[in-house]
Design a protein around this motif. Structure first.
Motif, PDB file in Angstrom:
ATOM      1  N   PRO A  10      35.991  -7.341  86.091  1.00  0.00           N
ATOM      2  CA  PRO A  10      37.346  -6.840  85.898  1.00  0.00           C
ATOM      3  C   PRO A  10      38.358  -7.945  85.642  1.00  0.00           C
ATOM      4  N   TRP A  11      38.196  -9.066  86.301  1.00  0.00           N
ATOM      5  CA  TRP A  11      39.181 -10.137  86.206  1.00  0.00           C
ATOM      6  C   TRP A  11      39.164 -10.854  84.860  1.00  0.00           C
ATOM      7  N   PHE A  81      42.322   0.083  83.488  1.00  0.00           N
ATOM      8  CA  PHE A  81      41.182   0.783  84.085  1.00  0.00           C
ATOM      9  C   PHE A  81      41.645   2.072  84.736  1.00  0.00           C
ATOM     10  N   VAL A 329      37.631  -2.170  95.351  1.00  0.00           N
ATOM     11  CA  VAL A 329      38.412  -1.781  94.181  1.00  0.00           C
ATOM     12  C   VAL A 329      39.875  -2.193  94.350  1.00  0.00           C
ATOM     13  N   GLU A 332      40.268  -6.128  94.388  1.00  0.00           N
ATOM     14  CA  GLU A 332      40.118  -6.732  93.062  1.00  0.00           C
ATOM     15  C   GLU A 332      41.104  -6.173  92.043  1.00  0.00           C
ATOM     16  N   GLU A 333      42.010  -5.305  92.503  1.00  0.00           N
ATOM     17  CA  GLU A 333      43.132  -4.818  91.692  1.00  0.00           C
ATOM     18  C   GLU A 333      42.680  -4.109  90.420  1.00  0.00           C
ATOM     19  N   TRP A 334      41.640  -3.278  90.545  1.00  0.00           N
ATOM     20  CA  TRP A 334      41.151  -2.545  89.377  1.00  0.00           C
ATOM     21  C   TRP A 334      42.232  -1.649  88.781  1.00  0.00           C
ATOM     22  N   TRP A 380      34.269  -1.183  81.784  1.00  0.00           N
ATOM     23  CA  TRP A 380      34.849  -2.517  81.673  1.00  0.00           C
ATOM     24  C   TRP A 380      34.432  -3.310  80.434  1.00  0.00           C
ATOM     25  N   GLN A 385      37.598  -1.517  76.596  1.00  0.00           N
ATOM     26  CA  GLN A 385      38.866  -1.978  77.138  1.00  0.00           C
ATOM     27  C   GLN A 385      39.872  -2.464  76.100  1.00  0.00           C
TER      28      GLN A 385
END
Length: 394
Positions: A10-11, A81, A329, A332-334, A380, A385
């Motif tokens: 994600p990052w 997301f 979640v 990790e700031e999804w 992702w 994305q």
């Protein structure tokens, strides 16, 4: 590694602007300023065209079919997301991430205390129906303005005198999702096909008004072709060519003080590996509900069962999906840097994100047309994305 089968990171997209940055950039443009995130040049009027399903990777792969779209490319941003229409359009029109506006996917559970909904029925946010996309209307159970409480930037723009016009299919007018995402009534010009979109935009910009104009137009056919026949299929390529001609015509018809901004709400991958949740032994043991879509599943577990469910799903899915607890979640700031308490409550106890070209189907639960779809999005990968931003000036 092929971008369609990238591992879950994600990052890795943190350096990209998102759809939530587009409307603020347009507002800057109307005020004669240039946004660093999405550089829309200063204009008196701005037309924003959303081509549903226009992914950056797909446009690159089929550049020969879309010379206009390719030549107008300005930058690449990410959908956010999950990469799905309900979440993306709400982010686009509110200028906020899912963690703030709360439309966290195609379907999800909501806060029972806030809505007084019996048994926390699933809300399909795009159709505004209960439990399934073809379920009964949710308007009597879930008020759109409560599910999505952020008015966002558009009402501020309208209050300053910006004239707002919508050019999109007439059946969307007044729908639950439209009420949630579009918080300014504006002028509505029904348009289903490219000719009607061109006419509607032209009619909106024709009056020589001293006021700024913001026109939002929407075209769904590219996404529909991808879902039904697969991205890159002959039917999808034909739809892309139609989109290219439409954008060329819109750009040619712009007045000298107008700018056309074109983007997508997500990309798409073709599913080559189907994992059926409903027919896998004990997959639903300890599970109260499964929401989301086939690339991102929200899993709501029974009290005390989460760890066992996570262990079972992780073993059963193996490399086909990443199964993550809500706490990870959020950490990790999804769904964005800030997630309100009400939105956090909507996130599944577990979130299962498909990898590669896997989809997580529900053959006994979801409508047959959805189960049989070829193209999918939400997860992702870069193909899902990343979306382009295209700019044209009159």
């Amino acid at each position: 590694m092929n971008e369609v089968i990238d591992e879950l990171h994600p990052w890795r997209w943190s350096s990209y602007a998102t759809l939530a940055d587009v409307l603020p950039a347009i507002d800057d443009s109307l005020n004669g300023q240039l946004s660093a995130a999405v550089p829309v040049p200063g204009s008196k009027d701005v037309v924003l065209l959303l081509i549903d399903g226009l992914g950056d990777s797909l446009l690159t792969a089929h550049a020969d079919v879309a010379p206009t779209l390719t030549s107008l490319r300005s930058t690449t941003i990410r959908a956010g997301f999950p990469a799905t229409t309900a979440s993306s359009i709400t982010s686009l029109m509110s200028g906020a991430s899912c963690g703030s506006h709360g439309v966290i996917g195609y379907s999800f559970r909501t806060d029972r205390a806030a809505t007084r909904a019996p048994n926390r029925q699933l809300l399909n946010a795009l159709r505004w129906t209960l439990d399934r996309s073809d379920g009964r209307s949710a308007l009597g159970t879930y008020l759109p303005e409560q599910i999505q409480p952020i008015e966002g930037l558009l009402p501020e723009m309208a209050a300053r005198g910006v004239e707002v016009t919508y050019v999109m299919p007439g059946l969307y007018r007044g729908s639950g999702f439209s009420r949630a995402a579009f918080r300014v009534e504006g002028t509505y010009r029904p348009a289903q096909n490219p000719a009607e979109i061109l006419a509607g935009v032209g009619e909106a910009l024709a009056p020589q008004s001293p006021r700024h104009q913001f026109v939002y137009a929407y075209w769904p056919d590219l996404d529909a072709a991808g879902h039904l026949f697969g991205p890159g299929s002959p039917q999808w390529v034909k739809a892309l060519a139609v989109a290219d001609r439409m954008v060329a015509d819109l750009a040619a018809a712009l007045g000298r003080d107008a700018t056309l901004v074109v983007t997508g709400d997500h990309g798409m991958i073709q599913a080559n590996n189907r994992f059926d949740i409903d027919t896998t032994d004990e997959m639903l043991k300890g599970v109260e509900a499964v929401a989301g879509e086939m690339r991102v599943r929200q899993v709501y577990t029974r009290p005390g069962a989460r760890d066992d469910v996570q262990s079972f799903w992780t073993d059963a899915l193996g490399d086909d999906a990443h199964v993550v607890a809500r706490e990870q979640v959020l950490d990790e700031e999804w769904f964005g840097v800030e997630v309100t308490d009400a939105v956090a409550e909507r996130i599944g106890d577990l979130v299962a994100v498909a990898r590669g070209t896997t989809i997580l189907t529900r053959s006994l639960t979801d409508p047959e047309i959805e189960v049989n779809m070829v193209g999918h999005h939400g997860a992702w990968t870069a193909a899902e994305q990343l979306v382009p931003v295209l700019l044209a000036q009159g």
